[in-house]
Design a protein around this motif. Structure first.
Motif, PDB file in Angstrom:
ATOM      1  N   VAL A   1      -3.887  13.937 122.986  1.00 50.57           N
ATOM      2  CA  VAL A   1      -5.031  14.830 122.154  1.00 50.57           C
ATOM      3  C   VAL A   1      -4.519  15.836 120.900  1.00 50.57           C
ATOM      4  O   VAL A   1      -5.111  15.666 119.820  1.00 50.57           O
ATOM      5  CB  VAL A   1      -5.965  15.500 123.103  1.00 50.57           C
ATOM      6  N   GLY A   2      -3.500  16.383 121.534  1.00 59.97           N
ATOM      7  CA  GLY A   2      -3.008  17.424 120.434  1.00 59.97           C
ATOM      8  C   GLY A   2      -2.581  16.969 119.158  1.00 59.97           C
ATOM      9  O   GLY A   2      -2.713  17.435 117.944  1.00 59.97           O
ATOM     10  N   LEU A   3      -1.693  15.935 119.397  1.00 56.57           N
ATOM     11  CA  LEU A   3      -0.894  15.164 118.228  1.00 56.57           C
ATOM     12  C   LEU A   3      -2.012  14.575 117.659  1.00 56.57           C
ATOM     13  O   LEU A   3      -2.028  14.684 116.338  1.00 56.57           O
ATOM     14  CB  LEU A   3      -0.042  14.272 118.802  1.00 56.57           C
ATOM     15  N   LEU A   4      -3.081  13.902 118.034  1.00 55.88           N
ATOM     16  CA  LEU A   4      -4.240  13.139 117.297  1.00 55.88           C
ATOM     17  C   LEU A   4      -4.917  14.456 116.379  1.00 55.88           C
ATOM     18  O   LEU A   4      -5.225  14.128 115.138  1.00 55.88           O
ATOM     19  CB  LEU A   4      -5.184  12.453 118.183  1.00 55.88           C
ATOM     20  N   ALA A   5      -5.176  15.482 117.044  1.00 56.37           N
ATOM     21  CA  ALA A   5      -6.032  16.596 116.325  1.00 56.37           C
ATOM     22  C   ALA A   5      -5.053  16.948 115.239  1.00 56.37           C
ATOM     23  O   ALA A   5      -5.739  17.239 114.218  1.00 56.37           O
ATOM     24  CB  ALA A   5      -6.190  17.683 117.143  1.00 56.37           C
ATOM     25  N   VAL A   6      -3.866  17.199 115.361  1.00 57.24           N
ATOM     26  CA  VAL A   6      -2.831  17.627 114.199  1.00 57.24           C
ATOM     27  C   VAL A   6      -2.981  16.679 112.973  1.00 57.24           C
ATOM     28  O   VAL A   6      -3.052  17.208 111.944  1.00 57.24           O
ATOM     29  CB  VAL A   6      -1.479  17.926 114.631  1.00 57.24           C
ATOM     30  N   LEU A   7      -2.938  15.454 113.474  1.00 55.63           N
ATOM     31  CA  LEU A   7      -2.768  14.326 112.698  1.00 55.63           C
ATOM     32  C   LEU A   7      -4.181  14.095 111.809  1.00 55.63           C
ATOM     33  O   LEU A   7      -4.128  13.922 110.625  1.00 55.63           O
ATOM     34  CB  LEU A   7      -2.474  12.891 113.339  1.00 55.63           C
ATOM     35  N   VAL A   8      -5.057  14.303 112.303  1.00 60.43           N
ATOM     36  CA  VAL A   8      -6.614  14.047 111.894  1.00 60.43           C
ATOM     37  C   VAL A   8      -6.762  15.523 110.822  1.00 60.43           C
ATOM     38  O   VAL A   8      -7.223  15.305 109.745  1.00 60.43           O
ATOM     39  CB  VAL A   8      -7.608  14.215 112.961  1.00 60.43           C
TER      40      VAL A   8
ATOM     41  N   LEU B   1      -4.462  17.321 109.303  1.00 65.89           N
ATOM     42  CA  LEU B   1      -3.704  17.038 108.215  1.00 65.89           C
ATOM     43  C   LEU B   1      -3.963  16.047 107.245  1.00 65.89           C
ATOM     44  O   LEU B   1      -4.244  16.299 106.192  1.00 65.89           O
ATOM     45  CB  LEU B   1      -2.220  16.626 108.375  1.00 65.89           C
ATOM     46  N   ALA B   2      -4.816  14.936 107.634  1.00 68.55           N
ATOM     47  CA  ALA B   2      -5.266  13.982 106.822  1.00 68.55           C
ATOM     48  C   ALA B   2      -6.502  14.498 106.098  1.00 68.55           C
ATOM     49  O   ALA B   2      -6.830  14.234 104.989  1.00 68.55           O
ATOM     50  CB  ALA B   2      -5.758  12.854 107.710  1.00 68.55           C
ATOM     51  N   TYR B   3      -7.293  15.359 106.923  1.00 69.48           N
ATOM     52  CA  TYR B   3      -8.449  16.022 106.267  1.00 69.48           C
ATOM     53  C   TYR B   3      -8.227  17.117 105.313  1.00 69.48           C
ATOM     54  O   TYR B   3      -8.820  16.912 104.177  1.00 69.48           O
ATOM     55  CB  TYR B   3      -9.351  16.676 107.421  1.00 69.48           C
ATOM     56  N   LEU B   4      -6.984  17.728 105.496  1.00 73.74           N
ATOM     57  CA  LEU B   4      -6.606  18.894 104.589  1.00 73.74           C
ATOM     58  C   LEU B   4      -6.152  18.151 103.450  1.00 73.74           C
ATOM     59  O   LEU B   4      -6.244  18.876 102.347  1.00 73.74           O
ATOM     60  CB  LEU B   4      -5.498  19.875 105.192  1.00 73.74           C
ATOM     61  N   THR B   5      -5.307  17.083 103.339  1.00 72.28           N
ATOM     62  CA  THR B   5      -4.539  16.494 102.390  1.00 72.28           C
ATOM     63  C   THR B   5      -5.452  15.270 101.599  1.00 72.28           C
ATOM     64  O   THR B   5      -4.849  14.833 100.597  1.00 72.28           O
ATOM     65  CB  THR B   5      -3.078  15.865 102.676  1.00 72.28           C
ATOM     66  N   ARG B   6      -6.517  15.255 101.778  1.00 71.85           N
ATOM     67  CA  ARG B   6      -7.295  14.162 101.256  1.00 71.85           C
ATOM     68  C   ARG B   6      -7.834  14.357  99.978  1.00 71.85           C
ATOM     69  O   ARG B   6      -7.679  15.437  99.347  1.00 71.85           O
ATOM     70  CB  ARG B   6      -8.585  13.797 101.968  1.00 71.85           C
TER      71      ARG B   6
END
Length: 50
Positions: A36-43, A45-50
């Motif tokens: 869950v932590g890894l998914l939260a970090v990836l999501v 980062l994807a949100y911040l870098t869109r």
């Protein structure tokens, strides 16, 4: 030579697997939290870098 010198020490992977089997609930909790932590970090980062 004594018997303890000839037989290899168990590897860290084997010890970790044995520990995971013995402490199944704790291992599953940690695995789920890590996933869950890894998914939260990836999501995030994807949100911040869109």
């Amino acid at each position: 030579m004594s018997a303890s010198q000839t037989e290899p020490k168990p590897s860290y992977v084997k010890l970790a697997m044995r520990n995971m089997v013995q402490k199944r609930v704790t291992s599953l909790k940690h695995f789920v939290l890590t996933t869950v932590g890894l998914l939260a970090v990836l999501v995030g980062l994807a949100y911040l870098t869109r």
